[in-house]
Design a protein around this motif. Sequence first.
Motif, PDB file in Angstrom:
ATOM      1  N   LEU A  10      -4.566  16.165  -0.714  1.00  0.00           N
ATOM      2  CA  LEU A  10      -5.034  14.794  -0.356  1.00  0.00           C
ATOM      3  C   LEU A  10      -5.328  13.994  -1.444  1.00  0.00           C
ATOM      4  N   SER A  11      -5.742  14.683  -2.660  1.00  0.00           N
ATOM      5  CA  SER A  11      -6.390  13.758  -3.679  1.00  0.00           C
ATOM      6  C   SER A  11      -4.891  13.092  -4.276  1.00  0.00           C
ATOM      7  N   TYR A  13      -2.343  12.597  -2.677  1.00  0.00           N
ATOM      8  CA  TYR A  13      -1.905  11.457  -1.605  1.00  0.00           C
ATOM      9  C   TYR A  13      -2.738   9.993  -1.863  1.00  0.00           C
ATOM     10  N   GLY A  14      -4.035  10.319  -2.319  1.00  0.00           N
ATOM     11  CA  GLY A  14      -4.859   9.291  -2.736  1.00  0.00           C
ATOM     12  C   GLY A  14      -4.469   8.397  -3.630  1.00  0.00           C
ATOM     13  N   VAL A  15      -3.843   9.214  -4.973  1.00  0.00           N
ATOM     14  CA  VAL A  15      -3.382   8.475  -6.097  1.00  0.00           C
ATOM     15  C   VAL A  15      -1.963   7.675  -5.743  1.00  0.00           C
ATOM     16  N   PHE A  17      -1.198   6.432  -2.834  1.00  0.00           N
ATOM     17  CA  PHE A  17      -1.845   5.487  -1.974  1.00  0.00           C
ATOM     18  C   PHE A  17      -2.019   4.133  -2.939  1.00  0.00           C
ATOM     19  N   PHE A  18      -2.937   4.466  -3.811  1.00  0.00           N
ATOM     20  CA  PHE A  18      -3.348   3.308  -4.998  1.00  0.00           C
ATOM     21  C   PHE A  18      -2.145   2.795  -5.713  1.00  0.00           C
ATOM     22  N   PHE A  20       0.967   2.697  -4.612  1.00  0.00           N
ATOM     23  CA  PHE A  20       1.503   1.964  -3.617  1.00  0.00           C
ATOM     24  C   PHE A  20       0.936   0.580  -3.645  1.00  0.00           C
ATOM     25  N   ILE A  21      -0.322   0.507  -3.546  1.00  0.00           N
ATOM     26  CA  ILE A  21      -0.984  -0.921  -3.782  1.00  0.00           C
ATOM     27  C   ILE A  21      -0.753  -1.678  -4.670  1.00  0.00           C
ATOM     28  N   TYR A  22      -1.172  -1.217  -5.897  1.00  0.00           N
ATOM     29  CA  TYR A  22      -1.197  -1.845  -6.998  1.00  0.00           C
ATOM     30  C   TYR A  22       0.146  -1.674  -8.034  1.00  0.00           C
ATOM     31  N   PRO A  24       3.136  -2.741  -7.290  1.00  0.00           N
ATOM     32  CA  PRO A  24       3.933  -3.974  -7.143  1.00  0.00           C
ATOM     33  C   PRO A  24       3.510  -5.098  -7.692  1.00  0.00           C
ATOM     34  N   ILE A  25       2.243  -5.338  -7.510  1.00  0.00           N
ATOM     35  CA  ILE A  25       1.522  -6.719  -8.093  1.00  0.00           C
ATOM     36  C   ILE A  25       1.421  -6.593  -9.546  1.00  0.00           C
ATOM     37  N   LEU A  27       3.726  -4.998 -11.454  1.00  0.00           N
ATOM     38  CA  LEU A  27       4.964  -5.419 -11.830  1.00  0.00           C
ATOM     39  C   LEU A  27       5.409  -6.924 -12.125  1.00  0.00           C
ATOM     40  N   ILE A  28       4.710  -7.802 -11.340  1.00  0.00           N
ATOM     41  CA  ILE A  28       4.694  -9.084 -11.667  1.00  0.00           C
ATOM     42  C   ILE A  28       4.225  -9.364 -12.910  1.00  0.00           C
ATOM     43  N   ILE A 260      -8.207 -12.487  -8.195  1.00  0.00           N
ATOM     44  CA  ILE A 260      -8.735 -11.159  -8.630  1.00  0.00           C
ATOM     45  C   ILE A 260     -10.155 -11.676  -8.865  1.00  0.00           C
TER      46      ILE A 260
ATOM     47  N   TRP B 105      -9.525  10.953   3.033  1.00  0.00           N
ATOM     48  CA  TRP B 105      -9.616  11.260   1.711  1.00  0.00           C
ATOM     49  C   TRP B 105     -10.973  10.420   0.956  1.00  0.00           C
ATOM     50  N   ALA B 135       6.456  -9.871  -4.901  1.00  0.00           N
ATOM     51  CA  ALA B 135       6.755  -8.536  -5.816  1.00  0.00           C
ATOM     52  C   ALA B 135       7.724  -7.709  -5.214  1.00  0.00           C
ATOM     53  N   LEU B 138      11.260  -8.528  -6.104  1.00  0.00           N
ATOM     54  CA  LEU B 138      11.441  -8.158  -7.388  1.00  0.00           C
ATOM     55  C   LEU B 138      11.776  -6.812  -7.376  1.00  0.00           C
ATOM     56  N   ILE B 139      11.121  -6.001  -6.489  1.00  0.00           N
ATOM     57  CA  ILE B 139      11.673  -4.584  -6.439  1.00  0.00           C
ATOM     58  C   ILE B 139      13.005  -4.281  -5.712  1.00  0.00           C
ATOM     59  N   TYR B 175       3.048  -3.584   3.683  1.00  0.00           N
ATOM     60  CA  TYR B 175       2.475  -3.897   2.479  1.00  0.00           C
ATOM     61  C   TYR B 175       1.257  -4.959   2.611  1.00  0.00           C
TER      62      TYR B 175
END
Lengths: 277, 303
Positions: A10-11, A13-15, A17-18, A20-22, A24-25, A27-28, A260, B105, B135, B138-139, B175
């Motif tokens: 599960l942990s 998976y959590g990593v 998950f984050f 996946f969120i962070y 892509p942005i 990368l820019i 942000i 989790w 983003a 780009l991917i 996303y």
Amino acid sequence: MHSTFSTRLLSLYGVLFFLFIYLPIGLIFVYSFNSNPINMMVWQSFTFDWYRTIFGFSAEVTEATLYVESTDQLIGAVQNSLIVASVAASLSTLLGTAAALALYRFRVRLEGFYRALMMTPMMMPDIVLGIALLIFFVSIGIDLGVTTIMIGHCTFLISYVFIIVSARLAGMDPSLEEASADLGATPFTTFRRITLPRILPGVMGGLMLAFIISMDDLVITYFISGVDATTLPVFILSMIRRGVKPEINAIASMLLMFSIIVASLGIYLRARSEKRL
Amino acid sequence: MIKSNLPRPRWLQPLMLLSPTTLFLLVFFCGPLAIMVTYSLLEPGIYGGVEWTFYDQNYGRIFGWADGLYEEFDPIYLETFAKSVRLALITVATTLLICYPAAFWISRLPSRTRSICMFLITLPFFVSMIVRLYAWLLILRPTGVINQLLMSLGLISEPLEMMYTEGAVIVGMTYIFLPFMFLPIYASIEKLPGSLIEASQDLGASPVRTFFRVILPLTLPGVISGAIIVFIPSLGNFIVPGLLGGAKVMMVGNLIEQQFLYARNWPFGAALSFMIMAAMLFLLLIYVRVQSRSIGASRGEGV
């Protein structure tokens, strides 16, 4: 044994998950410093040139591919965004807070109706609201521009402010206000000396979040901005439509950082206001 | 209960607080929606304007009673609407599958780590949608990150065509709407008493059985809320299919955009928008039902 294994899974998976969120942005941001003008996703070397270009300074790598044809247009869009966000956020904070106060501190007839009226704009799909506003402004003869964008943003920002301030008011014990009234304070004095200081962090949090939501709005602005008044997200959209170029990375990164910072501040203020009741 | 302790205020005060906001929303929210619905029942003018006569042919073009004289029925509109519903439902499913384990989790983490995680999940909601979609451009592009990576590893010799597919549109919508699904699910999982899960396990239920008989039913209100909040903006979305789907993956939002910006047939565009609005109002009614029932249920538990 079994439970530690599943906890680890599960942990992990959590990593992911984050990531996946962070990722892509992220990368820019990283590739906005890449000097490769031909294939922007192949790393060549570190450069500030894309940032220099969008501010109108000359840069080495971009001479052949000069893209932002008008820095003035970009600056105009940023100005419009800031003006619209300031006015729309202030006005919607006033209106949303007033409505929340009325519904949480007084008995009001038709409470359900008012509550629904305050919440529905947020749920309305933005394309529907954008088109409805476009038809409305055109048919009553108001020229599209900065003013119409401000009004349009206010309609749905009121909902956000209303929810944030309501959450704050719902968690507050009204006995201090009662005491103040019992001791002979006028309603206005009670509001100024007791209620306002207690809800202020929540209101400020709402104001900042409203500001950033207005700054970032794309769909509604897209329909009601007219010809001359572009905001930054609409400007970025039209740039992307003309072709993906490294300068967009730099503009997007700056907007990203700005969002942000302001949103963090807003979330912090709101969280603090909910803790210290 | 709280209100009854307050001295009965003069009626003027709440009126003064409430009326500016009410007036503003009646004029600039309800007014425009009413005009939009009216427009959908008017005849389109020749040069892009509107004739003020009742006209049922806009809906006729969509649903099939167009007479074929001025307007023609075309099943493409209903097909596009159905496709939008399907893509929005898939988006709901993918966000749900991604968010549910993550919410589980995070709800088990120590409180300090938990609030940092919550902050990190809320933050992207405030980052401009266009930046977040960019983003993925780009991917997924032929010269994008994935293709560069696969080609440098020698796994493929020609770039994969990932852009302009339904998959790309689903990834993009998943996303950007992830936080919408996460927050309601998290709220319902957090309220879940750990003792219930232990009791189920002590009584010999397998983890799978515990999940389907105890955990899932109790978190269902959160799941339904999240599903509705993700479905509504996905259904009418036109930015994601416009950027990642191109001309190949059109959703009903793209049809509406075309009517307003290119075809200049506003009444027909208004009729299409009304379909999205009607779908949204219907779902909102279900949402209110679910909400009030779950509040009622949790109150019942407390007693």
